[in-house]
Design an enzyme around this catalytic site. Structure first.
Site, PDB file in Angstrom:
ATOM      1  N   THR A  16       0.827  -1.239   0.065  1.00 29.42           N
ATOM      2  CA  THR A  16       0.092   0.295  -0.121  1.00 29.42           C
ATOM      3  C   THR A  16       1.004   1.293  -0.097  1.00 29.42           C
ATOM      4  O   THR A  16       1.949   1.137   0.671  1.00 29.42           O
ATOM      5  CB  THR A  16      -0.941   0.250   1.288  1.00 29.42           C
ATOM      6  N   ASP A  74      -8.194  -2.604  -0.714  1.00 30.90           N
ATOM      7  CA  ASP A  74      -8.908  -1.787  -1.563  1.00 30.90           C
ATOM      8  C   ASP A  74     -10.177  -1.334  -0.549  1.00 30.90           C
ATOM      9  O   ASP A  74     -11.201  -2.229  -0.135  1.00 30.90           O
ATOM     10  CB  ASP A  74      -9.512  -2.343  -2.831  1.00 30.90           C
ATOM     11  N   PHE A 150      -7.784   9.553   8.496  1.00 33.20           N
ATOM     12  CA  PHE A 150      -7.090  10.125   7.322  1.00 33.20           C
ATOM     13  C   PHE A 150      -8.077   9.951   6.455  1.00 33.20           C
ATOM     14  O   PHE A 150      -9.015   9.715   6.967  1.00 33.20           O
ATOM     15  CB  PHE A 150      -5.766   8.996   6.987  1.00 33.20           C
ATOM     16  N   GLY A 151      -7.782  10.574   5.241  1.00 35.69           N
ATOM     17  CA  GLY A 151      -8.802  10.395   4.143  1.00 35.69           C
ATOM     18  C   GLY A 151     -10.073  11.113   4.622  1.00 35.69           C
ATOM     19  O   GLY A 151     -10.167  12.665   4.894  1.00 35.69           O
ATOM     20  N   TYR A 152     -11.475  10.389   4.507  1.00 34.27           N
ATOM     21  CA  TYR A 152     -12.609  10.799   4.499  1.00 34.27           C
ATOM     22  C   TYR A 152     -13.080  10.827   5.997  1.00 34.27           C
ATOM     23  O   TYR A 152     -14.123  11.109   6.309  1.00 34.27           O
ATOM     24  CB  TYR A 152     -13.539   9.964   3.703  1.00 34.27           C
TER      25      TYR A 152
HETATM   26  P1  ITT Z   1      -3.292   1.847  -1.793  1.00 34.60           P
HETATM   27  O1  ITT Z   1      -4.281   1.278  -3.016  1.00 34.60           O
HETATM   28  O2  ITT Z   1      -1.974   2.179  -2.108  1.00 34.60           O
HETATM   29  O3  ITT Z   1      -3.624   0.907  -0.626  1.00 34.60           O
HETATM   30  P2  ITT Z   1      -5.191   4.066  -1.761  1.00 34.60           P
HETATM   31  O4  ITT Z   1      -5.078   5.167  -0.897  1.00 34.60           O
HETATM   32  O5  ITT Z   1      -5.173   4.441  -3.065  1.00 34.60           O
HETATM   33  O6  ITT Z   1      -3.859   3.218  -1.334  1.00 34.60           O
HETATM   34  P3  ITT Z   1      -8.025   3.034  -1.822  1.00 34.60           P
HETATM   35  O7  ITT Z   1      -8.013   3.053  -3.276  1.00 34.60           O
HETATM   36  O8  ITT Z   1      -8.173   1.591  -1.091  1.00 34.60           O
HETATM   37  O9  ITT Z   1      -6.442   3.279  -1.360  1.00 34.60           O
HETATM   38  O10 ITT Z   1      -8.577   4.168  -1.104  1.00 34.60           O
HETATM   39  C1  ITT Z   1      -9.615   4.617  -1.148  1.00 34.60           C
HETATM   40  C2  ITT Z   1      -9.734   6.275  -0.874  1.00 34.60           C
HETATM   41  O11 ITT Z   1     -10.355   6.074   0.344  1.00 34.60           O
HETATM   42  C3  ITT Z   1      -8.427   6.782  -0.295  1.00 34.60           C
HETATM   43  O12 ITT Z   1      -8.614   8.046  -0.847  1.00 34.60           O
HETATM   44  C4  ITT Z   1      -8.455   6.580   1.116  1.00 34.60           C
HETATM   45  O13 ITT Z   1      -7.515   7.770   1.702  1.00 34.60           O
HETATM   46  C5  ITT Z   1      -9.788   6.348   1.587  1.00 34.60           C
HETATM   47  N1  ITT Z   1      -9.776   5.700   2.766  1.00 34.60           N
HETATM   48  C6  ITT Z   1      -9.561   4.281   2.529  1.00 34.60           C
HETATM   49  N2  ITT Z   1      -9.877   3.929   3.766  1.00 34.60           N
HETATM   50  C7  ITT Z   1     -10.179   4.956   4.616  1.00 34.60           C
HETATM   51  C8  ITT Z   1     -10.608   4.945   5.967  1.00 34.60           C
HETATM   52  O14 ITT Z   1     -10.448   4.204   6.932  1.00 34.60           O
HETATM   53  N3  ITT Z   1     -11.027   6.376   6.403  1.00 34.60           N
HETATM   54  C9  ITT Z   1     -10.748   7.387   5.847  1.00 34.60           C
HETATM   55  N4  ITT Z   1     -10.466   7.187   4.416  1.00 34.60           N
HETATM   56  C10 ITT Z   1     -10.365   6.143   3.767  1.00 34.60           C
END
Ligand code: ITT
Length: 193
Positions: A16, A74, A150-152
């Site tokens: 990842t 994913d 992180f992220g959302y």
């Molecule tokens: P890898 O494929 O390299 O593992 P990625 O960030 O591209 O990393 P995904 O396609 O699975 O992975 O992620 C989808 C999006 O959702 C990405 O922008 C993440 O930051 C977000 N995301 C995934 N899990 C999350 C969580 O637990 N909380 C908040 N956002 C999340």
């Protein structure tokens, strides 16, 4: 069969580029005596509407490439009022739009229902990829809250608090990722003598 490097100690490669995911998975699996090594080399991601085939093909690709047992994760945020968007496109949308724009899309929506889903795929070289999924239901907040995760996480509300407000430790007890990992661990434990 799973490699045991020393008594009661196992190692798994997690491919990842997302440090947030890696930190979560490492913490959860460390509590079970499993060491997780991050590999950032990535894998070609299929363009699919479902997370399962994306994770499965990714895990298969990296297991063959590294010649090691590997997991990929994913994940996506699926918003009901937006017909499941951003779903499998969550990474792209986070990069190009970000949380504020997602909140704008939801501005006039009364139905705030959403879920996070994670599909973990585990694959050993020469074998078929296995799939373990986890889902948590919640709501899209009206503004970003909290600095954890992180992220959302700052816009995803679970029982009144966003994942950003809950903090990593509590998030890790109930998240979509935790639920997927628990299923993986159930299988993993059954493979070890
Ligand atoms: P890898 O494929 O390299 O593992 P990625 O960030 O591209 O990393 P995904 O396609 O699975 O992975 O992620 C989808 C999006 O959702 C990405 O922008 C993440 O930051 C977000 N995301 C995934 N899990 C999350 C969580 O637990 N909380 C908040 N956002 C999340």
């Amino acid at each position: 069969m799973i490699e045991k490097t020393e008594k009661n100690r196992k190692k798994i490669v997690f491919v990842t580029g997302n440090n947030g995911k890696f930190v979560e998975v490492r913490a959860i699996l460390a509590s079970r005596g499993i060491e997780v090594l991050q590999n950032k080399e990535g894998y070609p991601e299929l363009q699919e509407e479902e997370l399962e085939p994306i994770a499965a093909s990714g895990a298969s690709f990296v297991a063959e490439k590294l010649r090691l047992p590997a997991i990929v994760d994913d994940s996506g945020l699926f918003i009901k009022a937006l017909k499941g968007f951003p779903g499998p496109y969550s990474r792209f949308v986070e990069d190009k739009l970000g949380n504020q724009k997602v909140l704008q899309l939801m501005e006039n929506e009364e139905d705030r229902a959403a879920y996070f889903k994670t599909v973990i795929s585990y694959c050993e070289p020469g074998k078929k990829p296995l799939l373990f999924s986890g889902l948590v239901e919640g709501k899209i907040a009206f503004e970003e809250r909290g600095t954890g995760g992180f992220g959302y996480d700052p816009i995803f509300e679970y029982e009144g608090k966003t994942f950003g407000e809950l903090g990593d430790e509590i998030k890790n007890t109930l998240s979509h990722r935790r639920r997927a990992i628990d299923k993986f661990l159930e299988w993993f434990d059954s493979q070890i003598d």
